[in-house]
Design a protein around this motif. Structure first.
Motif, PDB file in Angstrom:
ATOM      1  N   LEU A   1       0.833  -1.204   0.000  1.00 28.78           N
ATOM      2  CA  LEU A   1       0.000   0.000   0.000  1.00 28.78           C
ATOM      3  C   LEU A   1       0.869   1.255   0.000  1.00 28.78           C
ATOM      4  O   LEU A   1       0.580   2.210  -0.722  1.00 28.78           O
ATOM      5  CB  LEU A   1      -0.956   0.012   1.202  1.00 28.78           C
ATOM      6  N   LEU A   2       1.939   1.254   0.772  1.00 34.71           N
ATOM      7  CA  LEU A   2       2.842   2.407   0.788  1.00 34.71           C
ATOM      8  C   LEU A   2       3.420   2.650  -0.604  1.00 34.71           C
ATOM      9  O   LEU A   2       3.465   3.788  -1.077  1.00 34.71           O
ATOM     10  CB  LEU A   2       3.965   2.214   1.808  1.00 34.71           C
ATOM     11  N   ALA A   3       3.834   1.600  -1.273  1.00 33.80           N
ATOM     12  CA  ALA A   3       4.384   1.734  -2.628  1.00 33.80           C
ATOM     13  C   ALA A   3       3.326   2.256  -3.590  1.00 33.80           C
ATOM     14  O   ALA A   3       3.610   3.119  -4.430  1.00 33.80           O
ATOM     15  CB  ALA A   3       4.933   0.394  -3.110  1.00 33.80           C
ATOM     16  N   GLU A   4       2.089   1.761  -3.475  1.00 31.96           N
ATOM     17  CA  GLU A   4       1.004   2.237  -4.338  1.00 31.96           C
ATOM     18  C   GLU A   4       0.746   3.725  -4.114  1.00 31.96           C
ATOM     19  O   GLU A   4       0.590   4.490  -5.073  1.00 31.96           O
ATOM     20  CB  GLU A   4      -0.279   1.446  -4.065  1.00 31.96           C
ATOM     21  N   GLN A   5       0.694   4.125  -2.855  1.00 30.96           N
ATOM     22  CA  GLN A   5       0.481   5.538  -2.532  1.00 30.96           C
ATOM     23  C   GLN A   5       1.619   6.394  -3.079  1.00 30.96           C
ATOM     24  O   GLN A   5       1.384   7.440  -3.690  1.00 30.96           O
ATOM     25  CB  GLN A   5       0.376   5.737  -1.018  1.00 30.96           C
ATOM     26  N   ALA A   6       2.844   5.963  -2.865  1.00 33.31           N
ATOM     27  CA  ALA A   6       4.014   6.734  -3.311  1.00 33.31           C
ATOM     28  C   ALA A   6       4.030   6.892  -4.827  1.00 33.31           C
ATOM     29  O   ALA A   6       4.328   7.970  -5.345  1.00 33.31           O
ATOM     30  CB  ALA A   6       5.297   6.065  -2.833  1.00 33.31           C
TER      31      ALA A   6
END
Length: 75
Positions: free
Chosen positions: A43-48
């Motif tokens: 999720l962090l990678a998707e947001q970034a």
């Protein structure tokens, strides 16, 4: 002029809502960075990738892994 923000805990219980609110007000907020504890590196990678932040950090996921995920998700 939009305020530059860094969202800490972007994948936690309140973080995704904070991201969503700021995303829906691009005239008020510009993202500089995201940070999360590491429980949900996907999720962090998707947001970034979606927000095109300058920096993303995690407390427990290896940096190389997070960087590879973000790079693979950017258009």
């Amino acid at each position: 002029e939009p305020r530059t923000v860094c969202i800490l805990g972007s994948t936690g219980s309140i973080g995704p809502q904070a991201v969503e609110v700021a995303e829906h007000a691009p005239d008020r907020f510009a993202f500089a960075a995201l940070a999360a504890g590491g429980g949900n590196p996907k999720l962090l990678a998707e947001q970034a990738a979606r927000l095109r932040v300058d920096a993303a950090a995690t407390g427990s996921s290896p940096v190389a892994s997070l960087s590879a995920r973000v790079t693979s998700m950017r258009p």
